[in-house]
Design an enzyme around this catalytic site. Structure first.
Site, PDB file in Angstrom:
ATOM      1  N   ALA A  59       0.861  -1.185   0.000  1.00 54.16           N
ATOM      2  CA  ALA A  59       0.000   0.000   0.000  1.00 54.16           C
ATOM      3  C   ALA A  59       0.901   1.239   0.000  1.00 54.16           C
ATOM      4  O   ALA A  59       1.293   1.729   1.059  1.00 54.16           O
ATOM      5  CB  ALA A  59      -0.926  -0.010   1.208  1.00 54.16           C
ATOM      6  N   GLU A  60       1.223   1.721  -1.199  1.00 52.80           N
ATOM      7  CA  GLU A  60       2.165   2.839  -1.319  1.00 52.80           C
ATOM      8  C   GLU A  60       1.649   4.107  -0.653  1.00 52.80           C
ATOM      9  O   GLU A  60       2.420   4.873  -0.066  1.00 52.80           O
ATOM     10  CB  GLU A  60       2.465   3.100  -2.800  1.00 52.80           C
ATOM     11  N   PHE A  83       9.017  -0.565  -7.416  1.00 52.24           N
ATOM     12  CA  PHE A  83       9.309  -0.018  -8.738  1.00 52.24           C
ATOM     13  C   PHE A  83       8.780   1.408  -8.755  1.00 52.24           C
ATOM     14  O   PHE A  83       7.747   1.690  -8.138  1.00 52.24           O
ATOM     15  CB  PHE A  83       8.652  -0.833  -9.858  1.00 52.24           C
ATOM     16  N   HIS A 127       6.654  -1.584 -15.116  1.00 55.63           N
ATOM     17  CA  HIS A 127       7.867  -1.698 -14.315  1.00 55.63           C
ATOM     18  C   HIS A 127       9.051  -0.988 -14.981  1.00 55.63           C
ATOM     19  O   HIS A 127      10.201  -1.278 -14.661  1.00 55.63           O
ATOM     20  CB  HIS A 127       8.237  -3.169 -14.089  1.00 55.63           C
TER      21      HIS A 127
END
Length: 321
Positions: A59-60, A83, A127
């Site tokens: 969970a960025e 990434f 990515h």
């Protein structure tokens, strides 16, 4: 000085900071027990413990939000996005909260966001992005993009010590391919450009992995004297160094791995057009990735990313202008 890879230099900087400053802590997905997706933090959890090397949920937004909270009470969090592409999930916390907090409340937000970025390894469109320009447009955030092992360590120390949020762009293609002498201990590299190779006929401006492509492309280029300028820092942008190279060389090629439209190279080109026009002997030329997602297919990926051949062709055309 010991010789380190780009990856080892980043790992060394993180370890130095954890050892020397109790306020520093690391946060990210799989950075602890697994040692990170690229093994930058391998062995860290054994040395520093799970309290300072924190495995987080996927969970960025939560990672960056938690880091902001820790920063305003005196900590110096370093967050890893597995990434750089995944920063989009935490965009609001970084741009709207961290980037505006000093303006709105007068608070320092000393967080560093490590962003493994770039293509060249068939990672595909999710990515392989170079999102640095997203944050160049947002006031309150610094953006660094080292191209050498020495600068990777020195700029990471500078980022962690800075009171502002810093996006630290680490090009994945450099991790194990680039080596160099790197001092032991804590030191800071200035957030300024450097002349990677002096010249007088033309200057190629680049940063990150493209710096090495530019150096290869212009090595012994038909006898021309080609300068290569490594930006290193995108915010702050070293206007003086850029305009000095333009004044001495009069012809400019800008190399940028990000998609062409609104990339960092576009800002450099605008700066030169506005403040260095009288010194130009030809148009400002840009070599960048077309405005397409990065393909999975290796041949297609190589076709869209800036290459030695494309840079050479651009330089030759401009030299003949």
């Amino acid at each position: 000085m010991p010789t380190m890879t780009y990856l080892q230099a980043i790992s060394s900087a993180l370890r130095d900071e954890l050892r020397s400053d109790d306020r520093v802590l690391l946060m990210g997905e799989d950075i602890g027990v697994f040692g990170g997706a690229f093994k930058v933090t391998q062995g860290f959890i054994e040395e520093f413990g799970a309290v300072r090397v924190m495995d987080t949920p996927l969970a960025e937004s939560a990672i960056i939000g938690t880091a902001v909270g820790a920063a305003v009470v005196g900590m110096r969090p370093v967050c890893e996005m597995q990434f750089s592409d995944f920063i989009s999930c935490g965009f609001d916390q970084l741009v709207t909260v961290a980037g505006k907090m000093h303006y709105r409340q007068g608070l320092a937000v000393p967080i560093t966001i490590r962003l493994p970025s770039g293509g060249g390894f068939s990672g595909g469109p999710f990515h392989s992005q170079n999102p640095e320009a997203w944050f160049m447009h947002s006031p309150g955030i610094k953006v660094l993009a080292p191209s050498t092992a020495h600068d990777a360590k020195g700029l990471l120390h500078a980022a962690i010590h800075d009171p502002n949020p810093v996006c630290f762009m680490e090009h994945k293609h450099l991790y194990r391919r680039i080596k160099g002498e790197v001092p032991d201990g804590v030191f800071e590299t200035p957030m300024t450009a450097r002349v990677a190779r002096p010249g007088s006929d033309l200057v190629v401006i680049a940063y990150g992995a493209m710096l090495h492509v530019a150096l290869e492309a212009t090595d012994d280029l038909d006898g021309a004297s080609v300068e290569v300028l490594d930006l290193r820092s995108l915010v702050p942008l070293d206007r003086a160094a850029i305009l000095d190279s333009v004044a001495r060389c009069s012809k400019v090629v800008i190399v940028d791995e990000a998609n062409m439209t609104c990339a960092a190279g576009a800002q450099v080109a605008a700066l030169i057009a506005e403040h260095g026009f009288e010194d130009l002997d030809g148009p400002v030329v840009r070599v960048a990735t077309p405005d397409v997602p990065i393909p999975f297919s290796p041949p297609l990926e190589q076709a869209v990313l800036p290459s030695v051949e494309r840079i050479r062709e651009a330089c030759r055309e401009l030299l003949a202008y």
